[in-house]
Design a protein around this motif. Structure first.
Motif, mmCIF file in Angstrom:
data_model
loop_
_atom_site.group_PDB
_atom_site.id
_atom_site.type_symbol
_atom_site.label_atom_id
_atom_site.label_comp_id
_atom_site.label_asym_id
_atom_site.label_seq_id
_atom_site.Cartn_x
_atom_site.Cartn_y
_atom_site.Cartn_z
ATOM 1 N N GLU A 150 37.584 129.398 24.565
ATOM 2 C CA GLU A 150 37.944 128.644 25.774
ATOM 3 C C GLU A 150 39.182 129.221 26.450
ATOM 4 O O GLU A 150 40.220 129.456 25.817
ATOM 5 N N MET A 181 34.208 130.658 27.381
ATOM 6 C CA MET A 181 34.052 129.244 27.740
ATOM 7 C C MET A 181 35.046 128.921 28.848
ATOM 8 O O MET A 181 36.234 129.261 28.747
ATOM 9 N N ASP A 183 36.506 125.861 31.776
ATOM 10 C CA ASP A 183 36.719 124.416 31.910
ATOM 11 C C ASP A 183 37.342 124.198 33.292
ATOM 12 O O ASP A 183 38.380 124.806 33.601
ATOM 13 N N HIS A 186 41.145 123.496 33.635
ATOM 14 C CA HIS A 186 42.042 124.645 33.470
ATOM 15 C C HIS A 186 41.894 125.632 34.633
ATOM 16 O O HIS A 186 42.883 126.183 35.118
ATOM 17 N N HIS A 209 32.999 123.334 30.320
ATOM 18 C CA HIS A 209 33.567 121.982 30.352
ATOM 19 C C HIS A 209 33.848 121.573 31.791
ATOM 20 O O HIS A 209 34.306 122.397 32.587
ATOM 21 N N ARG A 215 41.638 115.073 34.968
ATOM 22 C CA ARG A 215 40.743 114.836 33.839
ATOM 23 C C ARG A 215 39.977 113.527 33.938
ATOM 24 O O ARG A 215 39.519 112.978 32.926
ATOM 25 N N GLU A 244 34.383 116.557 30.028
ATOM 26 C CA GLU A 244 35.454 116.328 29.058
ATOM 27 C C GLU A 244 36.548 115.472 29.711
ATOM 28 O O GLU A 244 37.656 115.958 29.947
#
Ligand SMILES: O=C(CO)[C@H](O)[C@H](O)[C@H](O)CO
Ligand SMILES: [Mn+2]
Length: 289
Positions: A150, A181, A183, A186, A209, A215, A244
Motif C-alpha cells: 500500500e 495497492m 487508496d 492517501h 481502497h 475518511r 475503508e
C-alpha cells in the motif's frame, strides 16, 4: 470488479473479532469483507474454519489488511526485527490462507504508523523493504496469496508515497504475486492526478481502497469519483475495491487513524449500516462492478 468494506468501520480495535461481520456485510449487499490480520494468529483453527464456512454460506469473499507493528518491520535496520517480521508474516499468511484469502494489503514492506520522532532512512528502509518482501513472496505465492503493497501518505509512512514509487518498488521486487495497492485517501494528499496515478499502476494494481479526504464513506465528500472510475475502467481493473471509512473516535483504531472528532454525526449502528449500504450503491454506480 467486486466491492467490499473494511470491518474496522464499526470497530475501535484491530483485535476486534471479525467473524460476526461476515453475515452483516452480506446483508448490506457487499461481495467482500476485509478483515484485520493483525491478530489473526490468536484465532484457533476451529474459529477460522467457522468463519470460512460462514463466508461460504453468505457468498462473501475475504481479504486482509495489516499495518505491521514496529517489532515486525521487514525493513528494520535491526536484523533480529527483520527475522521476527518474516516469522510473523509466515505465521500470519498461513492463517490468512485458512480463510481462503487471496489478497493481503497494507504497509507490508515497512511498519505502520511510522514513529517520526526517530530519524528516517528512506533509502535504507526501501532497500530492506524490497528484500523483505522478496523473502516472503514465494511463501505467499505457494498459499495463493497476493501481497499488495500500500502506498500511504507522508504522515503515516515514508517509504512509498506515490503510485510511481509503488510501481518502482514492486518492479524491484519482481515477483508476480507482489502488487501495488492504492487508496484514494492517501492519493488525495500525495498525487497530482488521481487518473494518472491509477494509470501509472496499471496492470500492477492489485488492490484498491476508497474513502473520502476525511475518511467518510465514498459519496459523502469531494474525491473525483468519476475520474477514479474512468481510470479503473481504462486499466481494466477487475480486482476488489474495498471502502475503508474511519469515522469513529476512540480505541487504537481512532488513535492510529487520528480520528479526533465524531465523523458519524452521532450515528447509531443502524445509521452506520445505512451509510455503508448507500455508499456501496454509489460505488457500484460510479466505479462499476
Ligand atoms: O490506509 C490505511 C492506513 O491509513 C491502511 O489501509 C490500513 O488502515 C492499515 O494498513 C491497517 O490495516
Ligand atoms: Mn488503506
Amino acid at each position: 470488479m467486486k466491492h467490499g468494506i473494511y470491518y474496522s468501520y464499526w470497530e475501535h480495535e484491530w483485535s476486534a473479532k471479525f467473524g460476526p461481520y461476515v453475515e452483516k456485510v452480506a446483508k448490506l449487499g457487499f461481495d467482500v469483507i476485509e478483515v484485520a490480520a493483525h491478530h489473526i494468529n490468536e484465532y484457533s483453527d476451529a474459529d477460522l474454519a467457522a468463519i470460512k464456512q460462514s463466508a461460504r454460506d453468505n457468498g462473501i469473499i475475504l481479504t486482509a489488511g495489516i499495518g505491521p507493528s514496529r517489532a515486525k518491520n521487514l525493513s528494520s535496520p535491526d536484523s533480529t526485527v527483520r527475522a521476527a517480521g518474516k516469522a510473523f508474516f509466515e505465521q500470519t499468511l498461513t492463517n490468512v490462507a485458512k480463510l481462503d484469502i487471496k489478497t493481503i494489503g497494507g504497509a507490508l514492506h515497512s511498519y505502520w504508523p511510522v514513529d517520526y520522532t526517530q530519524p528516517v532512512d528512506k533509502v535504507g528502509d526501501r532497500a530492506r523493504g524490497v528484500e523483505g518482501i522478496y523473502g516472503i513472496a514465494d511463501f505467499a505465492n505457494d498459499l495463493g496469496i497476493n501481497l499488495c503493497i500500500e502506498v500511504l501518505n507522508r504522515f503515516e509512512n515514508h517509504v512509498l508515497n506515490t503510485a510511481a514509487e509503488g510501481v518502482a518498488f514492486v518492479n524491484d521486487v519482481g515477483k508476480s504475486n507482489v502488487k501495488v495497492m492504492l487508496d484514494t485517501f492517501h492519493m488525495n494528499i500525495e498525487e497530482d492526478s488521481f487518473g494518472d496515478a491509477i494509470r501509472t499502476a496499471g496492470p500492477l494494481l492489485g488492490h484498491f481502497h476508497t474513502g473520502e479526504s476525511n475518511r467518510r464513506v465514498p459519496g459523502k465528500g469531494r474525491i473525483p469519483w468519476h475520474e477514479v472510475g474512468l481510470a479503473l475502467r481504462k486499466i481494466h481493473y477487475t480486482g476488489v475495491v474495498v471502502m475503508e471509512p474511519f469515522v469513529k473516535t476512540g480505541g487504537t483504531i481512532g488513535s492510529d487513524i487520528r480520528v479526533w472528532r465524531d465523523l458519524t454525526d452521532g450515528a447509531d449502528e443502524a445509521k452506520m449500516d445505512e451509510d455503508a449500504r448507500n455508499s456501496l450503491a454509489f460505488s457500484r454506480f460510479v466505479l462499476g462492478g
